[in-house]
Design an enzyme around this catalytic site. Sequence first.
Site, PDB file in Angstrom:
ATOM      1  N   ASN A  63      -9.755  -2.690  -7.418  1.00  0.00           N
ATOM      2  CA  ASN A  63      -8.876  -1.739  -8.098  1.00  0.00           C
ATOM      3  C   ASN A  63      -9.330  -1.411  -9.515  1.00  0.00           C
ATOM      4  O   ASN A  63      -8.878  -0.432 -10.107  1.00  0.00           O
ATOM      5  CB  ASN A  63      -7.441  -2.277  -8.160  1.00  0.00           C
ATOM      6  CG  ASN A  63      -6.746  -2.202  -6.810  1.00  0.00           C
ATOM      7  OD1 ASN A  63      -5.906  -3.016  -6.489  1.00  0.00           O
ATOM      8  ND2 ASN A  63      -7.129  -1.212  -6.003  1.00  0.00           N
TER       9      ASN A  63
ATOM     10  N   ASP B  28       0.831  -1.199   0.000  1.00  0.00           N
ATOM     11  CA  ASP B  28       0.000   0.000   0.000  1.00  0.00           C
ATOM     12  C   ASP B  28       0.870   1.254   0.000  1.00  0.00           C
ATOM     13  O   ASP B  28       1.949   1.263   0.593  1.00  0.00           O
ATOM     14  CB  ASP B  28      -0.891  -0.025   1.250  1.00  0.00           C
ATOM     15  CG  ASP B  28      -2.199   0.703   0.998  1.00  0.00           C
ATOM     16  OD1 ASP B  28      -2.344   1.281  -0.095  1.00  0.00           O
ATOM     17  OD2 ASP B  28      -3.060   0.692   1.899  1.00  0.00           O
TER      18      ASP B  28
END
Lengths: 240, 499
Positions: free
Chosen positions: A60, A12
């Site tokens: 995503n 991340d």
Amino acid sequence: MSAPLHVACVMDGNGRWAEQRHLPRTAGHRAAESAVIDVIEASRTAGVRWLSLYAFSTENWRRPDDEIDFLMGLVRRTLRKHALSMCARGIRCRFLGVSDPRIPVGLARDMADLMELTRDNSGMTLTIAFDHGGRRDIVEAARALIRERVPADEVDERSFAAHLPCPDTPDVDLVIRTSGEQRISNFMLWQVAYAEWVFPEMLWPDFRAEHFLECLRAYRKRERRFGDVRSPTPMVKGSR
Amino acid sequence: MTADATATDPDLSLLGPGSMLHGYCHEVRWGMAVVRATVLEAAHPQIGAALVENSTFVAHPWRRVFNTLGSVQRILDADPEVRDREADRLNRMHHRISGTDEHGRSYSAMDPDARAWVVASLFESTVELNRMSGLSMNGPAMERLYAEFRAFLSVLEGDADHLPATSAEFWPYFDDMIVRGLENTEAMRIILFELFGRMPAPPLLRGHPAFWAASRVMAGPVIAEFLKASLPDALRRRAGLGETPGSQILARGVYLGTGVASRLLPPAWTRTDTVVGLLDPTRADGPGGQLLTTLRRQQARAAALLRLLTPLASERSASEGSAARSAERFFAEVLDQTGDGYVSWPDLAAMAREVASRLDLDADAEERLFDAFAAWWRELASALDADRDGRVSREEYAGAASSLASPALVAVAEVLFDTADTDGDQTISAEEYKALFRTAFPRTPPAPRDGAAHDATPAGAGVRNGDASYSRSRFIREFLDFMAGRRASAGYDSLLSQP
């Protein structure tokens, strides 16, 4: 002290890394490559047998088209660049997920090729979660059970797990999620049931082998405390 | 040739998986014998004329090589039914090839002397391959191989009477043919002087035009020189082919090198299936690919490695680029199957032939398919052939391309659908689709975001869960879109425009 059997990383912070430097988000993704390679090498030498990386989630796909196109191209180039060295190091590479038709055909072919090339390797197993969603995997397993008409009484944790994709994957011992975010984000839900989590503040592009080893040390410490019945320490915060 | 036909009737049981021929056609180096034999065949006036007028080998050499190989392997199949079916198919195909050459002489692909010469040149080239590799065949082996080749001919012809009965009688026949039967034909000149200079890339390297062009510039002249040097002296002299110094040494070196390589390399590497699978990934699981699992694994892995190491093509490669293509490109890649710059009946016949062999059609279905294509050709000719010279030029086509989506073309699509829909349930299932196009169903993305690019799906990509099938109308619409050049399609490209 032995290393955890299965370590997973939620990579991340690429976007934030780039924003901090006033660069386009894509620059953050590009910078992530060296962190990935560093972590793979570090876990191999530390004796980790299973390493899983969360590269792209089913959620995503909501990102802008440009960024997705860039990511697909980047993954493809990175994969091809390192294919031979993965094979030479005896790493078995696998992709978890990869079922969305929007994945470019060339990338899908390269992924299949890399799996084929390294399938008999006996070193570390590297699982790359790409277009992955933990819930979807669980639904898939349920479907497989129903399709096989397994009677309800015979479904237990073990037989259920055997119907998940990549069923030989052991439970995750340690999950490292960078950038300080503390969420599961639909990642390998079944396998992380008993996992320890650490949340280094560092953004993924800055994450390096020494930070990885630090996380392993934190994991070991926790395990030691875990066995200590006199002063059970609640595990609330990450390693930093 | 001999009066006593029964005494020389070839024994068909000679063919099959245990035969010498079977061994050869699974060895890559036999390919050199096949190429050399092709030159000898092309020098035969009848065959040469048929090649120049009808064959697609200049524009689509790879497809032709792979198809021929598959055909030979089926004739050598253990099951006589497979063998006879293939022989019938070849005979039907050859039956359609006849005409008149530029000197007004008629030719036919069914001419028994010409067909005997095809087999004779293959036999001689195989013997020569062994001799040049440093492993001359002994008498009994040569006799056995010759008997097998005669059996091969009789599978096609019903007898082998146009070939001498024994290998001892064969050599005078061969020498006589070289001196009296052959000519310096156009087909031979094309193979020797043009083919290797403009050879299109094999499917594996289609995305790398620069790389392919560079390798071709270096390898083309060498291959042509090698080929010339390996021809019989008498033919070289008669055809007026000069000899470059050193070419004999080159030829010998190449033969020896391949001989040694096939002894030293792992057997899987020098097998034809492996190489075909590498050059054309869509054929890796096609007929003839029945290898032992271990060999398969090695092959799959070598192919995977090669693909991963091949430099990435520029983004707009043949199948992944824009869906629409120019009329010019469509003309060159799809319509002009013979590569002569014109569209005429042989081009459309070549398309029909390709479809027929893909689907392994029986005689009736094949006839319907050819009829449909013939009707389309008549319509094309009357609509587009402005100067009435019996063929449609690039300019004539570009001037009126939109009229291509005509009733006759719809009829072609209908027949195509019927023949591909083998179980007759009015839909094309995933298996039927794969049989026709050797590729999985196109994936339709949920969002229309650059949807067209994802329509191009190679083999191995996933099929949408379960419900995948083609209705008649969708199939016909896509076929018309493709044939009108409005849209590229991985499926039809693999079928019709593959080199």
